[in-house]
Structure formats: C-alpha cells, structure tokens
Design a protein around this motif. Sequence first.
Motif, PDB file in Angstrom:
ATOM      1  N   THR A  11      -0.651   3.175  15.495  1.00  0.00           N
ATOM      2  CA  THR A  11       0.249   4.130  14.861  1.00  0.00           C
ATOM      3  C   THR A  11       0.994   3.524  13.678  1.00  0.00           C
ATOM      4  O   THR A  11       1.142   4.162  12.638  1.00  0.00           O
ATOM      5  CB  THR A  11       1.264   4.659  15.889  1.00  0.00           C
ATOM      6  OG1 THR A  11       0.555   5.178  17.004  1.00  0.00           O
ATOM      7  CG2 THR A  11       2.120   5.756  15.290  1.00  0.00           C
ATOM      8  N   GLY A  12       1.434   2.284  13.813  1.00  0.00           N
ATOM      9  CA  GLY A  12       2.180   1.627  12.738  1.00  0.00           C
ATOM     10  C   GLY A  12       1.330   1.406  11.506  1.00  0.00           C
ATOM     11  O   GLY A  12       1.781   1.612  10.377  1.00  0.00           O
ATOM     12  N   VAL A  13       0.096   0.997  11.712  1.00  0.00           N
ATOM     13  CA  VAL A  13      -0.822   0.761  10.591  1.00  0.00           C
ATOM     14  C   VAL A  13      -1.142   2.072   9.905  1.00  0.00           C
ATOM     15  O   VAL A  13      -1.150   2.167   8.672  1.00  0.00           O
ATOM     16  CB  VAL A  13      -2.105   0.055  11.078  1.00  0.00           C
ATOM     17  CG1 VAL A  13      -3.131  -0.030   9.968  1.00  0.00           C
ATOM     18  CG2 VAL A  13      -1.778  -1.314  11.630  1.00  0.00           C
ATOM     19  N   ARG A  14      -1.389   3.105  10.697  1.00  0.00           N
ATOM     20  CA  ARG A  14      -1.700   4.422  10.128  1.00  0.00           C
ATOM     21  C   ARG A  14      -0.516   4.949   9.314  1.00  0.00           C
ATOM     22  O   ARG A  14      -0.693   5.477   8.220  1.00  0.00           O
ATOM     23  CB  ARG A  14      -2.058   5.399  11.237  1.00  0.00           C
ATOM     24  CG  ARG A  14      -2.477   6.750  10.691  1.00  0.00           C
ATOM     25  CD  ARG A  14      -2.889   7.671  11.759  1.00  0.00           C
ATOM     26  NE  ARG A  14      -4.093   7.117  12.398  1.00  0.00           N
ATOM     27  CZ  ARG A  14      -4.738   7.684  13.366  1.00  0.00           C
ATOM     28  NH1 ARG A  14      -4.313   8.821  13.845  1.00  0.00           N
ATOM     29  NH2 ARG A  14      -5.812   7.139  13.867  1.00  0.00           N
ATOM     30  N   PHE A  15       0.699   4.770   9.837  1.00  0.00           N
ATOM     31  CA  PHE A  15       1.893   5.208   9.110  1.00  0.00           C
ATOM     32  C   PHE A  15       2.021   4.458   7.793  1.00  0.00           C
ATOM     33  O   PHE A  15       2.308   5.045   6.746  1.00  0.00           O
ATOM     34  CB  PHE A  15       3.143   4.984   9.973  1.00  0.00           C
ATOM     35  CG  PHE A  15       4.416   5.288   9.268  1.00  0.00           C
ATOM     36  CD1 PHE A  15       4.820   6.604   9.079  1.00  0.00           C
ATOM     37  CD2 PHE A  15       5.223   4.275   8.772  1.00  0.00           C
ATOM     38  CE1 PHE A  15       6.001   6.885   8.420  1.00  0.00           C
ATOM     39  CE2 PHE A  15       6.393   4.539   8.109  1.00  0.00           C
ATOM     40  CZ  PHE A  15       6.795   5.851   7.937  1.00  0.00           C
ATOM     41  N   PHE A  16       1.799   3.144   7.807  1.00  0.00           N
ATOM     42  CA  PHE A  16       1.900   2.328   6.593  1.00  0.00           C
ATOM     43  C   PHE A  16       0.851   2.743   5.561  1.00  0.00           C
ATOM     44  O   PHE A  16       1.164   2.879   4.371  1.00  0.00           O
ATOM     45  CB  PHE A  16       1.749   0.851   6.954  1.00  0.00           C
ATOM     46  CG  PHE A  16       1.816  -0.057   5.765  1.00  0.00           C
ATOM     47  CD1 PHE A  16       3.022  -0.321   5.141  1.00  0.00           C
ATOM     48  CD2 PHE A  16       0.665  -0.643   5.256  1.00  0.00           C
ATOM     49  CE1 PHE A  16       3.085  -1.152   4.045  1.00  0.00           C
ATOM     50  CE2 PHE A  16       0.715  -1.476   4.165  1.00  0.00           C
ATOM     51  CZ  PHE A  16       1.932  -1.733   3.550  1.00  0.00           C
ATOM     52  N   VAL A  17      -0.381   2.965   5.993  1.00  0.00           N
ATOM     53  CA  VAL A  17      -1.455   3.355   5.073  1.00  0.00           C
ATOM     54  C   VAL A  17      -1.165   4.721   4.457  1.00  0.00           C
ATOM     55  O   VAL A  17      -1.303   4.907   3.251  1.00  0.00           O
ATOM     56  CB  VAL A  17      -2.818   3.341   5.790  1.00  0.00           C
ATOM     57  CG1 VAL A  17      -3.895   3.983   4.940  1.00  0.00           C
ATOM     58  CG2 VAL A  17      -3.207   1.924   6.154  1.00  0.00           C
ATOM     59  N   HIS A  18      -0.724   5.661   5.258  1.00  0.00           N
ATOM     60  CA  HIS A  18      -0.409   6.995   4.741  1.00  0.00           C
ATOM     61  C   HIS A  18       0.772   6.943   3.791  1.00  0.00           C
ATOM     62  O   HIS A  18       0.781   7.629   2.761  1.00  0.00           O
ATOM     63  CB  HIS A  18      -0.124   7.956   5.882  1.00  0.00           C
ATOM     64  CG  HIS A  18      -1.355   8.378   6.607  1.00  0.00           C
ATOM     65  ND1 HIS A  18      -1.337   9.263   7.637  1.00  0.00           N
ATOM     66  CD2 HIS A  18      -2.652   8.025   6.465  1.00  0.00           C
ATOM     67  CE1 HIS A  18      -2.550   9.444   8.097  1.00  0.00           C
ATOM     68  NE2 HIS A  18      -3.364   8.689   7.391  1.00  0.00           N
ATOM     69  N   THR A  19       1.781   6.138   4.121  1.00  0.00           N
ATOM     70  CA  THR A  19       2.941   6.011   3.244  1.00  0.00           C
ATOM     71  C   THR A  19       2.543   5.433   1.898  1.00  0.00           C
ATOM     72  O   THR A  19       2.957   5.935   0.841  1.00  0.00           O
ATOM     73  CB  THR A  19       4.013   5.127   3.906  1.00  0.00           C
ATOM     74  OG1 THR A  19       4.381   5.718   5.148  1.00  0.00           O
ATOM     75  CG2 THR A  19       5.233   4.981   3.026  1.00  0.00           C
ATOM     76  N   CYS A  20       1.738   4.399   1.887  1.00  0.00           N
ATOM     77  CA  CYS A  20       1.271   3.805   0.631  1.00  0.00           C
ATOM     78  C   CYS A  20       0.421   4.795  -0.162  1.00  0.00           C
ATOM     79  O   CYS A  20       0.536   4.876  -1.389  1.00  0.00           O
ATOM     80  CB  CYS A  20       0.471   2.536   0.904  1.00  0.00           C
ATOM     81  SG  CYS A  20       1.484   1.170   1.466  1.00  0.00           S
ATOM     82  N   PHE A  21      -0.418   5.550   0.507  1.00  0.00           N
ATOM     83  CA  PHE A  21      -1.279   6.518  -0.166  1.00  0.00           C
ATOM     84  C   PHE A  21      -0.441   7.597  -0.859  1.00  0.00           C
ATOM     85  O   PHE A  21      -0.624   7.884  -2.050  1.00  0.00           O
ATOM     86  CB  PHE A  21      -2.230   7.150   0.854  1.00  0.00           C
ATOM     87  CG  PHE A  21      -3.101   8.226   0.280  1.00  0.00           C
ATOM     88  CD1 PHE A  21      -4.143   7.923  -0.578  1.00  0.00           C
ATOM     89  CD2 PHE A  21      -2.881   9.552   0.611  1.00  0.00           C
ATOM     90  CE1 PHE A  21      -4.945   8.918  -1.106  1.00  0.00           C
ATOM     91  CE2 PHE A  21      -3.685  10.549   0.093  1.00  0.00           C
ATOM     92  CZ  PHE A  21      -4.722  10.233  -0.768  1.00  0.00           C
ATOM     93  N   TYR A  22       0.502   8.193  -0.150  1.00  0.00           N
ATOM     94  CA  TYR A  22       1.308   9.251  -0.738  1.00  0.00           C
ATOM     95  C   TYR A  22       2.280   8.707  -1.779  1.00  0.00           C
ATOM     96  O   TYR A  22       2.599   9.379  -2.760  1.00  0.00           O
ATOM     97  CB  TYR A  22       2.050  10.038   0.341  1.00  0.00           C
ATOM     98  CG  TYR A  22       1.105  10.900   1.130  1.00  0.00           C
ATOM     99  CD1 TYR A  22       0.394  11.921   0.516  1.00  0.00           C
ATOM    100  CD2 TYR A  22       0.885  10.677   2.476  1.00  0.00           C
ATOM    101  CE1 TYR A  22      -0.496  12.703   1.221  1.00  0.00           C
ATOM    102  CE2 TYR A  22      -0.006  11.451   3.195  1.00  0.00           C
ATOM    103  CZ  TYR A  22      -0.689  12.456   2.561  1.00  0.00           C
ATOM    104  OH  TYR A  22      -1.576  13.232   3.252  1.00  0.00           O
ATOM    105  N   LEU A  23       2.761   7.480  -1.604  1.00  0.00           N
ATOM    106  CA  LEU A  23       3.611   6.862  -2.609  1.00  0.00           C
ATOM    107  C   LEU A  23       2.822   6.618  -3.894  1.00  0.00           C
ATOM    108  O   LEU A  23       3.341   6.826  -4.998  1.00  0.00           O
ATOM    109  CB  LEU A  23       4.192   5.549  -2.080  1.00  0.00           C
ATOM    110  CG  LEU A  23       5.195   4.853  -2.981  1.00  0.00           C
ATOM    111  CD1 LEU A  23       6.415   5.739  -3.205  1.00  0.00           C
ATOM    112  CD2 LEU A  23       5.609   3.530  -2.376  1.00  0.00           C
TER     113      LEU A  23
END
Length: 48
Positions: A11-23
């Motif tokens: 979950t943490g990795v997925r959250f980080f990847v999605h955050t970087c993508f949308y940023l």
Amino acid sequence: MNKIKQLYAHTGVRFFVHTCFYLAILITLFMLYGFHTANTGNYIYNDF
C-alpha cells in the motif's frame, strides 16, 4: 517481473507511485500554462 508486482502490491509503495505520477501531471500542467493567478490570466480549468 514478479518482484515488481510484489513491490507494487504494498500500500505504501502504491501510494508513493500514484502521488509522484499525479504530482508530475500537475507540474507539467503548471509548466505548460504558467503560474498565473485566476484574476490576471488564463486559468487551467477555464475550458471544462
């Protein structure tokens, strides 16, 4: 390939990847349209 899938399942990795993508999308939009205020220039969401 399985290690990447296992890593992405966390979950943490997925959250980080999605955050970087949308940023990255948000920064790209700001770079394309500039950092104008809504009252003085074109605003990103005027056409929606």
